[in-house]
Motif scaffolding. Structure first.
Motif, PDB file in Angstrom:
ATOM      1  N   ASN A   6     -73.598  18.778  -8.450  1.00  0.00           N
ATOM      2  CA  ASN A   6     -73.715  20.025  -7.834  1.00  0.00           C
ATOM      3  C   ASN A   6     -72.396  20.309  -6.977  1.00  0.00           C
ATOM      4  O   ASN A   6     -72.248  19.606  -6.235  1.00  0.00           O
ATOM      5  CB  ASN A   6     -74.905  20.342  -6.986  1.00  0.00           C
ATOM      6  CG  ASN A   6     -74.935  21.551  -6.679  1.00  0.00           C
ATOM      7  OD1 ASN A   6     -74.203  22.135  -5.976  1.00  0.00           O
ATOM      8  ND2 ASN A   6     -75.965  22.542  -7.082  1.00  0.00           N
ATOM      9  N   LYS A   7     -71.829  21.373  -7.362  1.00  0.00           N
ATOM     10  CA  LYS A   7     -70.408  21.818  -6.767  1.00  0.00           C
ATOM     11  C   LYS A   7     -70.717  22.041  -5.192  1.00  0.00           C
ATOM     12  O   LYS A   7     -69.909  21.632  -4.550  1.00  0.00           O
ATOM     13  CB  LYS A   7     -69.992  22.998  -7.417  1.00  0.00           C
ATOM     14  CG  LYS A   7     -68.815  23.597  -6.779  1.00  0.00           C
ATOM     15  CD  LYS A   7     -68.526  24.994  -7.317  1.00  0.00           C
ATOM     16  CE  LYS A   7     -69.251  26.142  -7.343  1.00  0.00           C
ATOM     17  NZ  LYS A   7     -68.779  27.460  -7.318  1.00  0.00           N
ATOM     18  N   ASP A   8     -71.870  22.679  -4.692  1.00  0.00           N
ATOM     19  CA  ASP A   8     -71.965  23.005  -3.459  1.00  0.00           C
ATOM     20  C   ASP A   8     -72.255  21.671  -2.690  1.00  0.00           C
ATOM     21  O   ASP A   8     -71.768  21.539  -1.419  1.00  0.00           O
ATOM     22  CB  ASP A   8     -73.079  23.808  -3.237  1.00  0.00           C
ATOM     23  CG  ASP A   8     -72.771  25.287  -4.002  1.00  0.00           C
ATOM     24  OD1 ASP A   8     -71.555  25.723  -3.692  1.00  0.00           O
ATOM     25  OD2 ASP A   8     -73.647  25.920  -4.480  1.00  0.00           O
ATOM     26  N   TYR A   9     -73.038  20.902  -3.078  1.00  0.00           N
ATOM     27  CA  TYR A   9     -73.276  19.576  -2.467  1.00  0.00           C
ATOM     28  C   TYR A   9     -71.830  18.763  -2.337  1.00  0.00           C
ATOM     29  O   TYR A   9     -71.849  18.069  -1.556  1.00  0.00           O
ATOM     30  CB  TYR A   9     -74.556  18.536  -3.191  1.00  0.00           C
ATOM     31  CG  TYR A   9     -75.789  19.049  -2.938  1.00  0.00           C
ATOM     32  CD1 TYR A   9     -76.468  18.285  -2.006  1.00  0.00           C
ATOM     33  CD2 TYR A   9     -76.352  20.132  -3.598  1.00  0.00           C
ATOM     34  CE1 TYR A   9     -77.778  18.719  -1.756  1.00  0.00           C
ATOM     35  CE2 TYR A   9     -77.722  20.440  -3.355  1.00  0.00           C
ATOM     36  CZ  TYR A   9     -78.565  19.646  -2.465  1.00  0.00           C
ATOM     37  OH  TYR A   9     -79.848  19.976  -2.189  1.00  0.00           O
ATOM     38  N   GLN A  10     -71.188  18.691  -3.431  1.00  0.00           N
ATOM     39  CA  GLN A  10     -70.068  18.005  -3.654  1.00  0.00           C
ATOM     40  C   GLN A  10     -69.094  18.221  -2.476  1.00  0.00           C
ATOM     41  O   GLN A  10     -68.647  17.492  -1.626  1.00  0.00           O
ATOM     42  CB  GLN A  10     -69.355  18.471  -4.973  1.00  0.00           C
ATOM     43  CG  GLN A  10     -68.100  17.682  -5.020  1.00  0.00           C
ATOM     44  CD  GLN A  10     -68.072  16.005  -5.207  1.00  0.00           C
ATOM     45  OE1 GLN A  10     -68.948  15.402  -5.397  1.00  0.00           O
ATOM     46  NE2 GLN A  10     -66.734  15.492  -4.890  1.00  0.00           N
ATOM     47  N   VAL A  11     -68.777  19.753  -2.163  1.00  0.00           N
ATOM     48  CA  VAL A  11     -67.830  20.300  -1.193  1.00  0.00           C
ATOM     49  C   VAL A  11     -68.443  19.967  -0.021  1.00  0.00           C
ATOM     50  O   VAL A  11     -67.775  19.240   0.883  1.00  0.00           O
ATOM     51  CB  VAL A  11     -67.868  21.765  -1.234  1.00  0.00           C
ATOM     52  CG1 VAL A  11     -67.336  22.282  -0.159  1.00  0.00           C
ATOM     53  CG2 VAL A  11     -67.014  22.087  -2.651  1.00  0.00           C
ATOM     54  N   SER A  49     -81.045  15.566  -8.849  1.00  0.00           N
ATOM     55  CA  SER A  49     -80.711  16.857  -9.407  1.00  0.00           C
ATOM     56  C   SER A  49     -81.333  18.173  -8.576  1.00  0.00           C
ATOM     57  O   SER A  49     -82.176  18.508  -8.466  1.00  0.00           O
ATOM     58  CB  SER A  49     -81.980  17.013 -10.630  1.00  0.00           C
ATOM     59  OG  SER A  49     -83.232  16.644 -10.193  1.00  0.00           O
ATOM     60  N   PRO A  50     -79.886  18.440  -7.837  1.00  0.00           N
ATOM     61  CA  PRO A  50     -80.226  19.356  -6.738  1.00  0.00           C
ATOM     62  C   PRO A  50     -80.467  20.915  -7.136  1.00  0.00           C
ATOM     63  O   PRO A  50     -80.793  21.661  -6.189  1.00  0.00           O
ATOM     64  CB  PRO A  50     -78.920  19.342  -5.798  1.00  0.00           C
ATOM     65  CG  PRO A  50     -77.991  18.460  -6.972  1.00  0.00           C
ATOM     66  CD  PRO A  50     -78.661  17.973  -7.926  1.00  0.00           C
ATOM     67  N   ASP A  51     -80.136  21.223  -8.416  1.00  0.00           N
ATOM     68  CA  ASP A  51     -80.351  22.383  -9.003  1.00  0.00           C
ATOM     69  C   ASP A  51     -81.822  22.940  -9.179  1.00  0.00           C
ATOM     70  O   ASP A  51     -82.071  24.228  -9.361  1.00  0.00           O
ATOM     71  CB  ASP A  51     -79.715  22.577 -10.328  1.00  0.00           C
ATOM     72  CG  ASP A  51     -77.938  22.496 -10.210  1.00  0.00           C
ATOM     73  OD1 ASP A  51     -77.672  22.940  -8.823  1.00  0.00           O
ATOM     74  OD2 ASP A  51     -77.415  21.982 -11.076  1.00  0.00           O
ATOM     75  N   GLN A  52     -82.803  22.031  -8.950  1.00  0.00           N
ATOM     76  CA  GLN A  52     -83.916  22.374  -9.128  1.00  0.00           C
ATOM     77  C   GLN A  52     -84.657  23.003  -8.026  1.00  0.00           C
ATOM     78  O   GLN A  52     -85.702  23.981  -8.326  1.00  0.00           O
ATOM     79  CB  GLN A  52     -84.729  21.279  -9.630  1.00  0.00           C
ATOM     80  CG  GLN A  52     -84.533  20.629 -11.079  1.00  0.00           C
ATOM     81  CD  GLN A  52     -85.336  19.315 -11.687  1.00  0.00           C
ATOM     82  OE1 GLN A  52     -86.076  18.895 -10.731  1.00  0.00           O
ATOM     83  NE2 GLN A  52     -85.006  18.846 -12.546  1.00  0.00           N
ATOM     84  N   ASP A  53     -84.195  22.801  -6.800  1.00  0.00           N
ATOM     85  CA  ASP A  53     -84.798  23.186  -5.549  1.00  0.00           C
ATOM     86  C   ASP A  53     -83.943  24.589  -5.080  1.00  0.00           C
ATOM     87  O   ASP A  53     -82.733  24.075  -4.477  1.00  0.00           O
ATOM     88  CB  ASP A  53     -85.150  22.497  -4.557  1.00  0.00           C
ATOM     89  CG  ASP A  53     -86.022  22.849  -3.262  1.00  0.00           C
ATOM     90  OD1 ASP A  53     -86.387  23.934  -3.318  1.00  0.00           O
ATOM     91  OD2 ASP A  53     -85.869  22.150  -2.623  1.00  0.00           O
TER      92      ASP A  53
END
Length: 74
Positions: A6-11, A49-53
């Motif tokens: 996930n791009k947001d988590y990555q940053v 899989s951070p996009d699920q929440d």
């Protein structure tokens, strides 16, 4: 280094690790990768899989703030 898909988590995780207070722990034999706070030794799992929440990133940031605040109390 790739911390999350996930791009947001990555940053966010990149900022924490490059700041020096957090250490990235790769997955290896664990279920999730994790961040470890240098001062307290506390760990936070990084979701696979951070996009699920939809509130997942906000909850993750809240855990980080909670640990950082707890480490400054002496």
């Amino acid at each position: 280094m790739r911390y999350s898909t996930n791009k947001d988590y990555q940053v966010f995780i990149h900022q924490l690790v490059s700041g020096g207070e957090w250490i990235f722990l790769p997955k290896n034999s664990r279920k999730h990768s994790a961040l470890q706070h240098r001062l307290t030794g506390r760990k936070i799992p990084i979701p696979g899989s951070p996009d699920q929440d939809p509130r997942g990133l906000l909850n993750f940031k809240s855990m980080v703030r909670h640990i950082e605040r707890g480490s400054t109390i002496d």
